[in-house]
Every structure is written in C-alpha cells, then in structure tokens.
Design a protein around this motif. Structure first.
Motif, PDB file in Angstrom:
ATOM      1  N   VAL A 116       0.887  -1.179   0.102  1.00  0.00           N
ATOM      2  CA  VAL A 116      -0.041  -0.106  -0.028  1.00  0.00           C
ATOM      3  C   VAL A 116       0.940   1.073   0.057  1.00  0.00           C
ATOM      4  CG1 VAL A 116      -1.782   1.235   1.201  1.00  0.00           C
ATOM      5  CG2 VAL A 116      -1.847  -1.176   1.440  1.00  0.00           C
ATOM      6  N   ILE A 117       0.529   2.126  -0.621  1.00  0.00           N
ATOM      7  CA  ILE A 117       1.473   3.469  -0.843  1.00  0.00           C
ATOM      8  C   ILE A 117       0.252   4.467  -0.550  1.00  0.00           C
ATOM      9  CG2 ILE A 117       2.615   5.205  -2.401  1.00  0.00           C
ATOM     10  CD1 ILE A 117       3.115   2.641  -4.387  1.00  0.00           C
ATOM     11  N   THR A 118       0.697   5.297   0.175  1.00  0.00           N
ATOM     12  CA  THR A 118      -0.185   6.552   0.769  1.00  0.00           C
ATOM     13  C   THR A 118       0.314   7.890   0.413  1.00  0.00           C
ATOM     14  OG1 THR A 118      -1.119   5.340   2.629  1.00  0.00           O
ATOM     15  CG2 THR A 118      -1.485   7.755   2.707  1.00  0.00           C
ATOM     16  N   VAL A 119      -0.494   8.482  -0.297  1.00  0.00           N
ATOM     17  CA  VAL A 119      -0.078   9.834  -0.814  1.00  0.00           C
ATOM     18  C   VAL A 119      -0.888  11.047   0.326  1.00  0.00           C
ATOM     19  CG1 VAL A 119      -0.346  11.575  -2.623  1.00  0.00           C
ATOM     20  CG2 VAL A 119      -0.342   9.162  -3.361  1.00  0.00           C
ATOM     21  N   LEU A 120       0.296  11.763   1.059  1.00  0.00           N
ATOM     22  CA  LEU A 120      -0.289  12.525   1.997  1.00  0.00           C
ATOM     23  C   LEU A 120      -0.060  14.162   1.432  1.00  0.00           C
ATOM     24  CD1 LEU A 120       1.084  10.712   5.149  1.00  0.00           C
ATOM     25  CD2 LEU A 120      -1.234  10.826   4.284  1.00  0.00           C
ATOM     26  N   ALA A 140       4.874  11.885   0.842  1.00  0.00           N
ATOM     27  CA  ALA A 140       4.178  13.257   1.193  1.00  0.00           C
ATOM     28  C   ALA A 140       4.525  14.268  -0.023  1.00  0.00           C
ATOM     29  CB  ALA A 140       4.834  13.641   2.708  1.00  0.00           C
ATOM     30  N   ASP A 141       3.633  15.147  -0.166  1.00  0.00           N
ATOM     31  CA  ASP A 141       3.642  16.292  -0.835  1.00  0.00           C
ATOM     32  C   ASP A 141       4.295  17.481   0.148  1.00  0.00           C
ATOM     33  OD1 ASP A 141       2.256  17.251  -3.529  1.00  0.00           O
ATOM     34  OD2 ASP A 141       2.421  18.976  -2.114  1.00  0.00           O
ATOM     35  N   GLU A 142       5.120  18.365  -0.686  1.00  0.00           N
ATOM     36  CA  GLU A 142       5.719  19.387   0.247  1.00  0.00           C
ATOM     37  C   GLU A 142       4.545  20.422   0.923  1.00  0.00           C
ATOM     38  OE1 GLU A 142       9.682  20.897  -1.619  1.00  0.00           O
ATOM     39  OE2 GLU A 142       7.789  21.387  -2.634  1.00  0.00           O
ATOM     40  N   THR A 143       3.311  20.184   0.387  1.00  0.00           N
ATOM     41  CA  THR A 143       2.283  21.104   1.029  1.00  0.00           C
ATOM     42  C   THR A 143       1.653  20.223   2.212  1.00  0.00           C
ATOM     43  OG1 THR A 143       0.576  19.749  -0.075  1.00  0.00           O
ATOM     44  CG2 THR A 143       1.475  21.886  -1.365  1.00  0.00           C
ATOM     45  N   LEU A 144       2.280  19.147   2.574  1.00  0.00           N
ATOM     46  CA  LEU A 144       1.735  18.467   3.918  1.00  0.00           C
ATOM     47  C   LEU A 144       1.907  19.119   5.228  1.00  0.00           C
ATOM     48  CD1 LEU A 144       0.674  15.753   5.007  1.00  0.00           C
ATOM     49  CD2 LEU A 144       3.044  15.029   5.308  1.00  0.00           C
ATOM     50  N   LYS A 145       1.024  19.147   6.030  1.00  0.00           N
ATOM     51  CA  LYS A 145       0.866  19.661   7.411  1.00  0.00           C
ATOM     52  C   LYS A 145       0.166  18.528   8.243  1.00  0.00           C
ATOM     53  CE  LYS A 145       0.845  24.733   6.348  1.00  0.00           C
ATOM     54  NZ  LYS A 145       0.277  25.966   6.455  1.00  0.00           N
ATOM     55  N   LEU A 146       0.948  17.941   8.824  1.00  0.00           N
ATOM     56  CA  LEU A 146       0.614  16.683   9.747  1.00  0.00           C
ATOM     57  C   LEU A 146       0.455  17.029  11.096  1.00  0.00           C
ATOM     58  CD1 LEU A 146       1.151  12.997   8.883  1.00  0.00           C
ATOM     59  CD2 LEU A 146       1.895  13.702  11.166  1.00  0.00           C
ATOM     60  N   GLN A 147      -0.498  16.748  11.748  1.00  0.00           N
ATOM     61  CA  GLN A 147      -0.717  17.136  12.979  1.00  0.00           C
ATOM     62  C   GLN A 147      -1.345  16.033  13.802  1.00  0.00           C
ATOM     63  OE1 GLN A 147      -2.744  20.544  14.264  1.00  0.00           O
ATOM     64  NE2 GLN A 147      -1.446  20.807  16.178  1.00  0.00           N
ATOM     65  N   VAL A 195       7.487   9.441   6.544  1.00  0.00           N
ATOM     66  CA  VAL A 195       7.239   9.264   5.233  1.00  0.00           C
ATOM     67  C   VAL A 195       8.672   8.700   4.559  1.00  0.00           C
ATOM     68  CG1 VAL A 195       5.295  10.741   5.158  1.00  0.00           C
ATOM     69  CG2 VAL A 195       7.500  11.497   4.126  1.00  0.00           C
ATOM     70  N   GLU A 196       8.393   7.906   3.580  1.00  0.00           N
ATOM     71  CA  GLU A 196       9.723   7.504   2.904  1.00  0.00           C
ATOM     72  C   GLU A 196      10.271   8.525   1.827  1.00  0.00           C
ATOM     73  OE1 GLU A 196       8.735   5.033   5.300  1.00  0.00           O
ATOM     74  OE2 GLU A 196       7.145   5.085   3.776  1.00  0.00           O
ATOM     75  N   ARG A 197       9.324   9.163   1.317  1.00  0.00           N
ATOM     76  CA  ARG A 197       9.826  10.352   0.530  1.00  0.00           C
ATOM     77  C   ARG A 197       8.849  11.549   0.489  1.00  0.00           C
ATOM     78  NH1 ARG A 197      10.509   7.085  -4.908  1.00  0.00           N
ATOM     79  NH2 ARG A 197      12.416   6.488  -3.502  1.00  0.00           N
ATOM     80  N   CYS A 198       9.481  12.655  -0.114  1.00  0.00           N
ATOM     81  CA  CYS A 198       8.684  13.964  -0.122  1.00  0.00           C
ATOM     82  C   CYS A 198       8.592  14.487  -1.331  1.00  0.00           C
ATOM     83  CB  CYS A 198       9.110  15.086   0.779  1.00  0.00           C
ATOM     84  SG  CYS A 198       8.090  16.462   1.041  1.00  0.00           S
ATOM     85  N   ALA A 199       7.707  14.460  -2.078  1.00  0.00           N
ATOM     86  CA  ALA A 199       7.731  15.382  -3.412  1.00  0.00           C
ATOM     87  C   ALA A 199       7.396  16.685  -3.491  1.00  0.00           C
ATOM     88  CB  ALA A 199       6.534  14.586  -4.364  1.00  0.00           C
ATOM     89  N   PRO A 200       7.932  17.481  -4.630  1.00  0.00           N
ATOM     90  CA  PRO A 200       7.692  18.822  -4.757  1.00  0.00           C
ATOM     91  C   PRO A 200       5.950  18.996  -4.738  1.00  0.00           C
ATOM     92  CG  PRO A 200       9.155  18.268  -6.311  1.00  0.00           C
ATOM     93  CD  PRO A 200       8.947  16.934  -5.494  1.00  0.00           C
ATOM     94  N   ALA A 201       5.789  19.925  -4.353  1.00  0.00           N
ATOM     95  CA  ALA A 201       4.233  20.570  -4.326  1.00  0.00           C
ATOM     96  C   ALA A 201       3.564  20.030  -5.710  1.00  0.00           C
ATOM     97  CB  ALA A 201       3.975  22.064  -4.187  1.00  0.00           C
ATOM     98  N   GLY A 202       2.578  19.362  -5.417  1.00  0.00           N
ATOM     99  CA  GLY A 202       1.650  18.761  -6.589  1.00  0.00           C
ATOM    100  C   GLY A 202       2.095  17.605  -7.264  1.00  0.00           C
ATOM    101  N   ALA A 204       3.171  14.582  -5.450  1.00  0.00           N
ATOM    102  CA  ALA A 204       3.081  13.470  -4.679  1.00  0.00           C
ATOM    103  C   ALA A 204       2.406  12.307  -5.385  1.00  0.00           C
ATOM    104  CB  ALA A 204       2.732  13.799  -3.300  1.00  0.00           C
ATOM    105  N   TYR A 205       1.347  12.246  -5.969  1.00  0.00           N
ATOM    106  CA  TYR A 205       0.601  11.389  -6.598  1.00  0.00           C
ATOM    107  C   TYR A 205       1.361  10.706  -7.798  1.00  0.00           C
ATOM    108  CZ  TYR A 205      -2.877   8.901  -9.523  1.00  0.00           C
ATOM    109  OH  TYR A 205      -3.318   8.075 -10.160  1.00  0.00           O
ATOM    110  N   GLU A 206       1.999  11.592  -8.688  1.00  0.00           N
ATOM    111  CA  GLU A 206       2.725  11.074  -9.598  1.00  0.00           C
ATOM    112  C   GLU A 206       4.031  10.279  -9.170  1.00  0.00           C
ATOM    113  OE1 GLU A 206       2.111  10.931 -12.997  1.00  0.00           O
ATOM    114  OE2 GLU A 206       0.124  11.938 -12.482  1.00  0.00           O
ATOM    115  N   GLU A 207       4.563  10.906  -8.001  1.00  0.00           N
ATOM    116  CA  GLU A 207       5.690   9.945  -7.588  1.00  0.00           C
ATOM    117  C   GLU A 207       5.119   8.539  -6.924  1.00  0.00           C
ATOM    118  OE1 GLU A 207       9.290   8.941  -6.457  1.00  0.00           O
ATOM    119  OE2 GLU A 207       8.647  10.747  -7.444  1.00  0.00           O
ATOM    120  N   ALA A 208       3.852   8.524  -6.381  1.00  0.00           N
ATOM    121  CA  ALA A 208       3.279   7.140  -6.027  1.00  0.00           C
ATOM    122  C   ALA A 208       3.053   6.260  -7.196  1.00  0.00           C
ATOM    123  CB  ALA A 208       2.079   7.581  -5.163  1.00  0.00           C
ATOM    124  N   LEU A 209       2.657   6.734  -8.351  1.00  0.00           N
ATOM    125  CA  LEU A 209       2.008   6.094  -9.482  1.00  0.00           C
ATOM    126  C   LEU A 209       3.385   5.605  -9.772  1.00  0.00           C
ATOM    127  CD1 LEU A 209      -0.229   5.461 -10.847  1.00  0.00           C
ATOM    128  CD2 LEU A 209       0.073   7.493 -12.381  1.00  0.00           C
TER     129      LEU A 209
END
Length: 270
Positions: A116-120, A140-147, A195-202, A204-209
């Motif tokens: 399972v790959i989660t896009v946050l 994760a996307d660079e836009t992530l704010k996790l709390q 998270v295992e990786r953080c992608a530039p804003a917008g 993350a989904y393409e990185e997951a794919l």
C-alpha cells in the motif's frame, strides 16, 4: 493518466472511490467527502472497508494507492462526531464498542496482501496520520501539514496510533508528535522517517504512481512475500486497540474533553 478499468463511486455523501489503473494492476482509493476535508466518518469507513475486502481477494492487483480528494488528505474525525461522543448519558461500554468498530472500518488495510502506498498532501490531522503508518510506503507532498491532535483534545489516541508511530519513528519522536501536537511539514516528515519520500508541491501522486509501477515490474510472488514478512497485521494490534477503546471511552466522559472538543479545529468549523 491511464484510464481506469473500473470505478466505484457515489454522488451523495462521503465515500471512497475505487479505480483500477494500468490494466488492473494498480488500485487507487480516493477518500472524498465532497467538501475538501475528507472527514473520516463511520459512513466513509464503511465504504473503505468494503473496498478493502474486495481488494484482499483480487490476485491481479499488485499495488494499492490511497489518497485524499482535493488539496487536503483528511482532517480526521468530524467535530460533530467528537462532540456527540462526549454527550452525557452514553455508557462506557457503548463508547468502547463504538470506537472498536470505528477502528475496524479502517485498519483492515493492514491485512492487504499487496503493498500500500499512501499519498499525503495538505492537511492531515487528528487520526488521519495513521495512514502514514499503515502504508508500506508513504509519500508526502511538500504541502503536507501533519498533526496528531489527540493530546490537545484531552483524548488518548486511538487506532493503535502510539504503537504504530513508535514502530515508524521511534518512541521519542512519537512522544513529541502525540504530546505536543507538533505540526510536521512534508520535508520534516521525510527527515524523521514518518514518510519514505517527499515530492515537490503537486507531485506526490505522480511519485506514488511511478513507485507503484516499479513495484508492478517486480515478481508478484516475491513482493507479496516481502509484504507478509515486513508488514504488520491488524491482529498484532489487538491488545493496543482494546486499551485504546477503553481509555477513549473514559476520556469522552470528562468535562475537559467536552470543553476541548467543542472548540476543535475552529478554522474548519467557523
């Protein structure tokens, strides 16, 4: 993006869309409450659980991707639900049973036989950060704010979140996240190993794919065995979940919890 082989959607109420990509080897689950907050309600959980049950039996799926619709992943439980759980007159057993059932809607994702790959992305609040822990790979996307906001609510965390966080980042960082209501960006989450990786804003989904397709190119039998040996099952968390439900049932009945829940996430419930 490749067209889906199949989709399961609903046009009313909170739901989880299921699509199949790349001739069915990738399953895509999208949390969607049609409001942009993707609240993890019991109703959404019911749909999520049904999809997970279907995917467990699908030998053709190599990878599952989970994401939230819109700019936010999820703000966790809805304030109305949280306030309702604190209303006087509800028995401790009723509250305990409600929470165990709530956990049971979401945590069977741990029992999927494929990775399972989660896009946050965007806001990932409350119990929603559990998806960083139940995934085999979290991006994760660079836009992530996790709390993780349970401490600020006066409520012990559920979903075995303390145990799952400890497994992912260690007890000391888990303590900081759960006790201090710390907000983590995507880059910070990557730095501490949440998270295992953080992608530039917008992105993350393409990185997951891209990652899902790389997994799909590996031998399915080897990948599934690795998943079995490296992952964790819901049954491994039985005692944690029971303790969480018992403690949450007690916390719901306190005046401190009721006061804090009434003022929870004011920016979303103005």
């Amino acid at each position: 993006m490749p067209k889906s082989k199949e989709s399961s959607v609903s046009s009313s109420g909170p739901t989880v869309h299921l699509e199949f990509l790349d001739e069915g080897i990738i399953a895509l689950l999208t949390l969607d409450d049609f409001k942009g907050t993707n609240v993890m309600s019991p109703e959404m959980g019911d749909v999520f659980g049904r999809h997970i049950a279907v995917l467990r039996k699908d030998a053709s799926v190599r990878t599952v991707i989970i994401r939230g619709a819109g700019k936010h992943f999820s703000i966790g439980g809805h304030r109305d639900m949280l306030v309702g759980l604190g209303k006087p007159g509800r028995s401790e057993k009723e509250l305990h049973d409600f929470m165990l059932a709530f956990y049971g809607r979401w945590l069977p994702v741990l029992d999927l036989p494929m990775p399972v790959i989660t896009v946050l992305q965007g806001d990932c609040i409350g119990v929603a950060p559990v998806f960083a822990c139940t995934a085999d790979i979290a991006i994760a996307d660079e836009t992530l704010k996790l709390q993780v906001t349970f401490g600020g609510l006066g409520l012990y965390p559920g979903m075995a979140l303390p145990t799952l966080l400890t497994r992912k980042v260690g007890p000391y960082r888990a303590s900081l996240m759960t006790m201090a209501n710390e907000i983590l960006t995507g880059r910070e989450a990557e730095r501490i190993g949440l998270v295992e990786r953080c992608a530039p804003a917008g992105g993350a989904y393409e990185e997951a794919l891209k990652t899902a397709r790389a997994i799909g190119a590996s031998a399915a039998s080897v990948v599934r065995l690795l998943k079995k040996n490296l992952g964790i099952k819901m049954t491994d968390l039985t005692s944690d979940l029971e303790m969480n439900a018992q403690q949450q049932a007690r916390d719901f009945q306190t005046d401190e919890y009721r006061k804090r829940a009434a003022n929870y996430l004011p920016d979303y419930y103005a």
